[in-house]
Design a protein around this motif. Structure first.
Motif, PDB file in Angstrom:
ATOM      1  N   GLY A  59       0.800  -1.201   0.000  1.00 56.93           N
ATOM      2  CA  GLY A  59       0.000   0.000   0.000  1.00 56.93           C
ATOM      3  C   GLY A  59       0.846   1.271   0.000  1.00 56.93           C
ATOM      4  N   THR A  60       0.128   2.349   0.220  1.00 52.75           N
ATOM      5  CA  THR A  60       0.737   3.676   0.238  1.00 52.75           C
ATOM      6  C   THR A  60       0.341   4.403   1.513  1.00 52.75           C
ATOM      7  OG1 THR A  60       0.525   3.718  -2.185  1.00 52.75           O
ATOM      8  CG2 THR A  60       1.106   5.786  -1.108  1.00 52.75           C
ATOM      9  N   PRO A  61       1.082   4.198   2.603  1.00 53.87           N
ATOM     10  CA  PRO A  61       0.731   4.860   3.855  1.00 53.87           C
ATOM     11  C   PRO A  61       0.666   6.381   3.752  1.00 53.87           C
ATOM     12  CG  PRO A  61       2.296   3.105   4.260  1.00 53.87           C
ATOM     13  CD  PRO A  61       2.204   3.253   2.775  1.00 53.87           C
ATOM     14  N   SER A  62       1.475   6.968   2.866  1.00 49.05           N
ATOM     15  CA  SER A  62       1.499   8.428   2.764  1.00 49.05           C
ATOM     16  C   SER A  62       0.185   9.003   2.263  1.00 49.05           C
ATOM     17  CB  SER A  62       2.664   8.891   1.881  1.00 49.05           C
ATOM     18  OG  SER A  62       2.718   8.163   0.672  1.00 49.05           O
ATOM     19  N   LEU A  63      -0.708   8.165   1.710  1.00 43.65           N
ATOM     20  CA  LEU A  63      -2.034   8.655   1.329  1.00 43.65           C
ATOM     21  C   LEU A  63      -2.842   9.100   2.548  1.00 43.65           C
ATOM     22  CD1 LEU A  63      -3.183   6.126  -1.446  1.00 43.65           C
ATOM     23  CD2 LEU A  63      -2.409   8.490  -1.744  1.00 43.65           C
ATOM     24  N   LEU A  64      -2.472   8.611   3.727  1.00 39.58           N
ATOM     25  CA  LEU A  64      -3.151   9.037   4.954  1.00 39.58           C
ATOM     26  C   LEU A  64      -2.672  10.402   5.427  1.00 39.58           C
ATOM     27  CD1 LEU A  64      -3.069   5.689   6.993  1.00 39.58           C
ATOM     28  CD2 LEU A  64      -4.935   6.572   5.572  1.00 39.58           C
ATOM     29  N   GLY A  65      -1.574  10.886   4.836  1.00 40.05           N
ATOM     30  CA  GLY A  65      -1.006  12.156   5.247  1.00 40.05           C
ATOM     31  C   GLY A  65      -0.319  12.051   6.594  1.00 40.05           C
ATOM     32  N   ALA A  66       0.430  13.097   6.940  1.00 35.99           N
ATOM     33  CA  ALA A  66       1.121  13.109   8.227  1.00 35.99           C
ATOM     34  C   ALA A  66       0.125  13.060   9.376  1.00 35.99           C
ATOM     35  CB  ALA A  66       2.007  14.345   8.334  1.00 35.99           C
ATOM     36  N   GLU A  67      -1.049  13.670   9.191  1.00 34.85           N
ATOM     37  CA  GLU A  67      -2.054  13.667  10.259  1.00 34.85           C
ATOM     38  C   GLU A  67      -2.555  12.251  10.528  1.00 34.85           C
ATOM     39  OE1 GLU A  67      -6.441  15.623  11.348  1.00 34.85           O
ATOM     40  OE2 GLU A  67      -5.362  16.226   9.536  1.00 34.85           O
ATOM     41  N   GLY A  68      -2.888  11.507   9.463  1.00 34.62           N
ATOM     42  CA  GLY A  68      -3.374  10.147   9.650  1.00 34.62           C
ATOM     43  C   GLY A  68      -2.324   9.230  10.233  1.00 34.62           C
ATOM     44  N   LEU A  69      -1.094   9.371   9.766  1.00 34.85           N
ATOM     45  CA  LEU A  69      -0.015   8.538  10.295  1.00 34.85           C
ATOM     46  C   LEU A  69       0.303   8.912  11.738  1.00 34.85           C
ATOM     47  CD1 LEU A  69       2.231   8.447   7.112  1.00 34.85           C
ATOM     48  CD2 LEU A  69       0.939   6.541   8.085  1.00 34.85           C
ATOM     49  N   GLY A  70       0.206  10.204  12.048  1.00 41.57           N
ATOM     50  CA  GLY A  70       0.382  10.619  13.440  1.00 41.57           C
ATOM     51  C   GLY A  70      -0.707  10.055  14.331  1.00 41.57           C
ATOM     52  N   ARG A  71      -1.912   9.970  13.783  1.00 37.72           N
ATOM     53  CA  ARG A  71      -3.019   9.366  14.542  1.00 37.72           C
ATOM     54  C   ARG A  71      -2.726   7.900  14.834  1.00 37.72           C
ATOM     55  NH1 ARG A  71      -9.184   9.600  12.233  1.00 37.72           N
ATOM     56  NH2 ARG A  71     -10.091   7.954  13.532  1.00 37.72           N
ATOM     57  N   ILE A  72      -2.164   7.184  13.858  1.00 39.68           N
ATOM     58  CA  ILE A  72      -1.798   5.783  14.085  1.00 39.68           C
ATOM     59  C   ILE A  72      -0.766   5.682  15.203  1.00 39.68           C
ATOM     60  CG2 ILE A  72      -0.597   3.791  13.081  1.00 39.68           C
ATOM     61  CD1 ILE A  72      -1.946   4.446  10.427  1.00 39.68           C
ATOM     62  N   MET A  73       0.204   6.583  15.206  1.00 39.34           N
ATOM     63  CA  MET A  73       1.218   6.523  16.259  1.00 39.34           C
ATOM     64  C   MET A  73       0.609   6.800  17.636  1.00 39.34           C
ATOM     65  SD  MET A  73       3.821   5.337  15.050  1.00 39.34           S
ATOM     66  CE  MET A  73       4.645   5.447  16.637  1.00 39.34           C
ATOM     67  N   GLY A  74      -0.426   7.634  17.677  1.00 35.87           N
ATOM     68  CA  GLY A  74      -1.126   7.828  18.943  1.00 35.87           C
ATOM     69  C   GLY A  74      -1.776   6.548  19.425  1.00 35.87           C
ATOM     70  N   MET A  75      -2.358   5.789  18.483  1.00 35.77           N
ATOM     71  CA  MET A  75      -2.960   4.498  18.833  1.00 35.77           C
ATOM     72  C   MET A  75      -1.898   3.530  19.353  1.00 35.77           C
ATOM     73  SD  MET A  75      -5.179   3.817  15.391  1.00 35.77           S
ATOM     74  CE  MET A  75      -6.164   5.094  14.596  1.00 35.77           C
ATOM     75  N   VAL A  76      -0.748   3.518  18.677  1.00 39.01           N
ATOM     76  CA  VAL A  76       0.332   2.610  19.080  1.00 39.01           C
ATOM     77  C   VAL A  76       0.777   2.915  20.502  1.00 39.01           C
ATOM     78  CG1 VAL A  76       2.725   1.943  18.617  1.00 39.01           C
ATOM     79  CG2 VAL A  76       1.105   2.188  16.714  1.00 39.01           C
ATOM     80  N   ARG A  77       0.969   4.188  20.786  1.00 44.86           N
ATOM     81  CA  ARG A  77       1.410   4.564  22.133  1.00 44.86           C
ATOM     82  C   ARG A  77       0.378   4.173  23.190  1.00 44.86           C
ATOM     83  NH1 ARG A  77       3.127   9.098  19.071  1.00 44.86           N
ATOM     84  NH2 ARG A  77       5.431   9.237  18.997  1.00 44.86           N
ATOM     85  N   GLU A  78      -0.904   4.355  22.861  1.00 43.51           N
ATOM     86  CA  GLU A  78      -1.956   4.084  23.840  1.00 43.51           C
ATOM     87  C   GLU A  78      -2.181   2.601  24.057  1.00 43.51           C
ATOM     88  OE1 GLU A  78      -6.754   4.933  24.601  1.00 43.51           O
ATOM     89  OE2 GLU A  78      -5.695   5.928  22.940  1.00 43.51           O
ATOM     90  N   HIS A  79      -2.196   1.820  22.993  1.00 41.61           N
ATOM     91  CA  HIS A  79      -2.633   0.421  23.101  1.00 41.61           C
ATOM     92  C   HIS A  79      -1.491  -0.606  23.099  1.00 41.61           C
ATOM     93  CE1 HIS A  79      -6.735   1.786  22.655  1.00 41.61           C
ATOM     94  NE2 HIS A  79      -6.447   2.367  21.509  1.00 41.61           N
ATOM     95  N   VAL A  80      -0.354  -0.250  22.539  1.00 41.31           N
ATOM     96  CA  VAL A  80       0.767  -1.194  22.448  1.00 41.31           C
ATOM     97  C   VAL A  80       1.944  -0.710  23.294  1.00 41.31           C
ATOM     98  CG1 VAL A  80       2.437  -2.310  20.898  1.00 41.31           C
ATOM     99  CG2 VAL A  80       0.066  -1.945  20.144  1.00 41.31           C
ATOM    100  N   GLY A  81       2.298   0.515  23.123  1.00 41.65           N
ATOM    101  CA  GLY A  81       3.444   1.082  23.817  1.00 41.65           C
ATOM    102  C   GLY A  81       4.699   1.002  22.977  1.00 41.65           C
ATOM    103  N   LEU A  82       5.614   1.937  23.220  1.00 38.21           N
ATOM    104  CA  LEU A  82       6.894   1.963  22.522  1.00 38.21           C
ATOM    105  C   LEU A  82       8.023   1.775  23.522  1.00 38.21           C
ATOM    106  CD1 LEU A  82       6.478   4.976  20.051  1.00 38.21           C
ATOM    107  CD2 LEU A  82       6.519   2.547  19.468  1.00 38.21           C
ATOM    108  N   ALA A  83       8.946   0.887  23.201  1.00 39.73           N
ATOM    109  CA  ALA A  83      10.142   0.725  24.022  1.00 39.73           C
ATOM    110  C   ALA A  83      11.031   1.954  23.855  1.00 39.73           C
ATOM    111  CB  ALA A  83      10.893  -0.533  23.603  1.00 39.73           C
ATOM    112  N   PRO A  84      11.849   2.272  24.846  1.00 42.84           N
ATOM    113  CA  PRO A  84      12.777   3.404  24.706  1.00 42.84           C
ATOM    114  C   PRO A  84      13.665   3.227  23.474  1.00 42.84           C
ATOM    115  CG  PRO A  84      12.711   2.646  26.977  1.00 42.84           C
ATOM    116  CD  PRO A  84      11.952   1.632  26.177  1.00 42.84           C
TER     117      PRO A  84
END
Length: 367
Positions: A59-84
């Protein structure tokens, strides 16, 4: 290591060689918004540990724009978490990027960008049915670096029908002019069911040649070596510190969760994959179910074979004691031919890279 892969199934158009699980606007009813809601539902249900790497592909993730991809990263932080110190990558099509897009990615926490260049030749891009102009990929890589990205990858495809050695050299010159720290170079595979496969079958395009693949690979490898890149996987080169940590999880037999339509996961000894159609994916998640289409538990023998198959594509190779006694003779034969090095680890040599698939097949057959 543990990684998170997120699949974005949307593309503006379909490239003639592509058989990925992607959909153009006329092929799917699911909107970007519906996809994002379903993705968040899947991440909320996933039983994972904090991710050491995140890779958003398509696919083409950039079709979601920086806003959509930033939204995905918010989901990742909330539900999965990021290691240091997590590595966070997104693929992007050069045509759907801009300086503001890269700045937005950096603000959202992305640390790495992978751009699909494929070729600097307009005729080659036309054969591949790629929509971007050759110069746009170079400009996008330059914009990403100017925005502050240290880690930028450019993808190349070589062996396209009608491509010449000069086309490959021109592509390499363009790649090296950008200052990126990672290059992936893949030989064109004509997949059944694609538009390109139909053209080859009808005689409209010549079939790719193994000899041409080998010649082009040597041109690419020599140019990248001279420019200060080192190969660390048969199709991947990086400057010091530029290796893709997420892909190393796959090659080293690590664990990952794949979210999104058609995404594959490997947790414990179990491999499973999601339903492919975005509509079905969304429906299952709206019903509170994980969208798993099928799964299998790998036997120790299967895991052993996969570890050798993937590990021998890496420059570091595999521990010698992974190779069973029955295959030692095969290993010694290829070592005498200068295709393998044998010590505490077994690894393909620079010359052996061109024959890596055959060497691996020989070893596994002997096992």
């Amino acid at each position: 290591m543990f990684g998170l892969y997120i699949h974005v199934p949307f593309c503006a158009t379909r490239c003639g060689y592509c058989d990925f699980n992607t959909y153009t606007p006329t092929e799917v009813e699911t909107s970007h918004e519906a996809y994002l809601r379903a993705l968040e539902a899947e991440l909320s249900l996933a039983k994972t540990q904090p991710a050491e790497t995140v890779f958003i592909g398509g696919g083409t993730p950039s079709l979601l724009g920086a806003e959509g991809l930033g939204r995905i990263m918010g989901m990742v932080r909330e539900h999965v978490g990021l290691a240091p110190g997590a590595e966070v990558t997104t693929e992007s099509n050069p045509e759907s990027t801009s300086p503001a897009y890269f700045e937005g990615l950096l603000e959202a926490g992305f640390t790495r960008v992978s751009l699909g260049m494929q070729s600097a030749s307009t005729p080659v891009l036309r054969v591949l049915d790629r929509m971007h102009t050759p110069g746009r990929a170079v400009a996008a890589a330059t914009e990403a670096r100017a925005a502050g990205f240290t880690h930028v990858n450019l993808d190349m495809i070589y062996g396209t029908p009608t491509e010449t050695d000069d086309d490959v050299r021109a592509t390499l010159d363009a790649v090296l002019s950008t200052g990126v720290d990672h290059v992936s170079a893949y030989s064109l595979i004509v997949e059944d069911g694609t538009a390109m496969a139909r053209k080859v079958r009808r005689g409209e395009l010549p079939a790719p040649s193994e000899d041409v693949y080998a010649d082009r690979y040597e041109i690419i490898s020599r140019s990248l070596d001279e420019a200060g890149f080192g190969w660390y996987e048969v199709s991947n080169w990086a400057r010091e510190g530029g290796q893709c940590r997420h892909n190393l999880i796959y090659w080293r037999g690590g664990q990952w969760w794949g979210a999104g339509p058609g995404a594959h996961s490997f947790i414990g000894d179990t491999r499973f994959y999601n339903v492919k159609r975005p509509e079905r994916y969304s429906q299952l998640l709206s019903d509170g179910q994980l969208p798993v289409a099928d799964q299998e538990t790998l036997t120790p023998e299967q895991r052993h074979f996969e570890a050798i198959m993937l590990g021998l594509r890496l420059k570091e190779g595999v521990p010698r004691d992974w190779i069973g006694q029955r295959a030692r003779g095969v290993v010694d034969k290829h070592a005498r031919a200068g295709l393998l090095t044998v010590g505490e680890r077994v690894a393909v040599t620079d010359e052996g890279r061109l024959l890596a698939d055959g060497i691996i097949t020989d070893i596994l057959a002997a096992e």
